[in-house]
Enzyme design. Structure first.
Site, PDB file in Angstrom:
ATOM      1  N   ASP A  15       0.827  -1.212   0.000  1.00 35.80           N
ATOM      2  CA  ASP A  15       0.000   0.000   0.000  1.00 35.80           C
ATOM      3  C   ASP A  15       0.860   1.261   0.000  1.00 35.80           C
ATOM      4  O   ASP A  15       1.972   1.269   0.536  1.00 35.80           O
ATOM      5  CB  ASP A  15      -0.912  -0.021   1.243  1.00 35.80           C
ATOM      6  N   GLY A  18      -0.187   5.531  -4.324  1.00 38.76           N
ATOM      7  CA  GLY A  18      -0.849   6.788  -4.678  1.00 38.76           C
ATOM      8  C   GLY A  18      -0.242   7.959  -3.912  1.00 38.76           C
ATOM      9  O   GLY A  18       0.096   8.999  -4.499  1.00 38.76           O
ATOM     10  N   ASN A  63     -11.014  -2.725  -5.136  1.00 42.38           N
ATOM     11  CA  ASN A  63     -10.299  -1.697  -5.904  1.00 42.38           C
ATOM     12  C   ASN A  63     -10.980  -1.340  -7.232  1.00 42.38           C
ATOM     13  O   ASN A  63     -10.651  -0.328  -7.857  1.00 42.38           O
ATOM     14  CB  ASN A  63      -8.839  -2.114  -6.172  1.00 42.38           C
TER      15      ASN A  63
HETATM   16  C1  IPE Z   1      -5.300  -2.735  -0.042  1.00 47.63           C
HETATM   17  O1  IPE Z   1      -5.031  -1.390  -0.186  1.00 47.63           O
HETATM   18  C2  IPE Z   1      -5.306  -3.398  -1.384  1.00 47.63           C
HETATM   19  C3  IPE Z   1      -4.006  -3.572  -2.012  1.00 47.63           C
HETATM   20  C4  IPE Z   1      -2.846  -3.258  -1.512  1.00 47.63           C
HETATM   21  C5  IPE Z   1      -4.040  -4.203  -3.313  1.00 47.63           C
HETATM   22  P1  IPE Z   1      -6.204  -0.304  -0.303  1.00 47.63           P
HETATM   23  O2  IPE Z   1      -5.524   1.001  -0.500  1.00 47.63           O
HETATM   24  O3  IPE Z   1      -7.172  -0.719  -1.348  1.00 47.63           O
HETATM   25  O4  IPE Z   1      -6.912  -0.408   1.118  1.00 47.63           O
HETATM   26  P2  IPE Z   1      -7.811   0.649   1.888  1.00 47.63           P
HETATM   27  O5  IPE Z   1      -8.837   1.146   0.924  1.00 47.63           O
HETATM   28  O6  IPE Z   1      -6.909   1.743   2.354  1.00 47.63           O
HETATM   29  O7  IPE Z   1      -8.381  -0.101   3.043  1.00 47.63           O
HETATM   30  C1  IPE Z   2      -1.618   0.288  -3.266  1.00 46.80           C
HETATM   31  O1  IPE Z   2      -1.434   1.651  -3.316  1.00 46.80           O
HETATM   32  C2  IPE Z   2      -1.855  -0.319  -4.624  1.00 46.80           C
HETATM   33  C3  IPE Z   2      -3.247  -0.751  -4.845  1.00 46.80           C
HETATM   34  C4  IPE Z   2      -4.214  -0.718  -3.993  1.00 46.80           C
HETATM   35  C5  IPE Z   2      -3.532  -1.258  -6.170  1.00 46.80           C
HETATM   36  P1  IPE Z   2      -2.641   2.646  -3.271  1.00 46.80           P
HETATM   37  O2  IPE Z   2      -3.044   2.948  -4.667  1.00 46.80           O
HETATM   38  O3  IPE Z   2      -3.735   2.171  -2.402  1.00 46.80           O
HETATM   39  O4  IPE Z   2      -1.934   3.916  -2.657  1.00 46.80           O
HETATM   40  P2  IPE Z   2      -2.519   4.904  -1.553  1.00 46.80           P
HETATM   41  O5  IPE Z   2      -2.932   4.067  -0.392  1.00 46.80           O
HETATM   42  O6  IPE Z   2      -3.670   5.618  -2.190  1.00 46.80           O
HETATM   43  O7  IPE Z   2      -1.381   5.805  -1.232  1.00 46.80           O
HETATM   44 MG    MG Z   3      -4.152   2.420  -0.413  1.00 46.47          MG
END
Ligand code: IPE
Ligand code: IPE
Ligand code: MG
Length: 231
Positions: A15, A18, A63
């Site tokens: 995680d 983003g 997602n």
């Molecule tokens: C968990 O991360 C899913 C993956 C790492 C693929 P998310 O970013 O989707 O989780 P939440 O929404 O913060 O719980």
């Molecule tokens: C994890 O990073 C990757 C996926 C869930 C696919 P995020 O995209 O959730 O990144 P943040 O949590 O928004 O920073």
């Molecule tokens: Mg995330």
């Protein structure tokens, strides 16, 4: 670290891509590209450390609710990843597996995944298990439905034996990068006795030394499995 306990199976909730990109004034997809590159680096290190199984959370069943542009980019990256790293995984003797409902993915991506799974099925140095359209609740429901359709009893063991990961056992250590203190529907059943490790480090920054820190921390944990003494 010699002689310390090493987990046989590690799960990683990757995680923070983003936020990593946003902090650099870039679009989220830039972070996903950096995150994908990090998968290669960490996978290599995990198997070099003698860990047998690595389960990575790449895309959750929740997602899909992200903006279409982001979902499309994540799907594109998965395809590129499987195509690009197949040769390397072959060379490294790593078997690829996928957990999750892949039936809803594009047929192109499904084919690329199938090809990697098939081509590496006899590799035995380690297992790289990737969660794509994976959700632990859905996985449990799927296992129970399988048992019902076979008319078999529903027990803690039989559910376990019908999860996507039945063959790979349970994670000893679950790592979540990116600072959130939750599991977000990752390996809820098989993680019942996993040691949990949370770090603020964002996934693209989670390097070999960060992984070593998590393994060291695991070595200091006392796992009792409900008993009085460590087994
Ligand atoms: C968990 O991360 C899913 C993956 C790492 C693929 P998310 O970013 O989707 O989780 P939440 O929404 O913060 O719980
Ligand atoms: C994890 O990073 C990757 C996926 C869930 C696919 P995020 O995209 O959730 O990144 P943040 O949590 O928004 O920073
Ligand atoms: Mg995330």
């Amino acid at each position: 670290m010699d002689g310390a306990k090493i987990p046989a199976h590690i799960g990683i909730i990757m995680d923070g891509n983003g936020r990593w990109a946003t902090a650099r004034g870039k679009k989220r997809s830039y972070g996903h590209r950096a995150g994908t590159a990090n998968v290669e680096r960490i996978t290599e290190h995990v198997f070099n450390r003698g860990i047998k199984t690595l389960s990575l959370f790449a895309f959750s069943s929740e997602n899909w609710a992200r903006p279409k542009e982001e979902v499309d980019e994540l799907m594109r990256l998965l395809e590129v990843y499987f195509k690009k790293f197949l040769k390397k995984l072959q060379k490294e003797n790593i078997r690829v597996a996928v957990m999750g409902d892949t039936s809803v993915l594009s047929s192109k991506l499904q084919k690329v995944i199938e090809k990697s799974v098939e081509a590496t099925k006899n590799n035995d140095r380690g297992i790289l298990n990737i969660g794509i359209n994976y959700g632990a609740r859905q996985e449990i429901a799927h296992a129970v439905n399988k048992l019902l359709s076979k008319g078999e009893p529903i027990t803690a063991e039989s559910i376990s034996e019908n999860l996507y990961t039945a063959e790979f056992g349970e994670p000893d250590l679950i790592i979540r990068t990116g600072g959130e203190l939750r599991l977000s529907n990752f390996m809820l059943y098989q993680g019942a006795y996993a040691e949990l490790y949370f770090t603020d480090v964002l996934w693209p920054d989670f390097d070999e030394s960060e992984l070593d820190k998590a393994i060291e921390e695991f070595g200091r944990r006392h796992r009792r499995f409900g008993k009085v003494e460590e087994s």
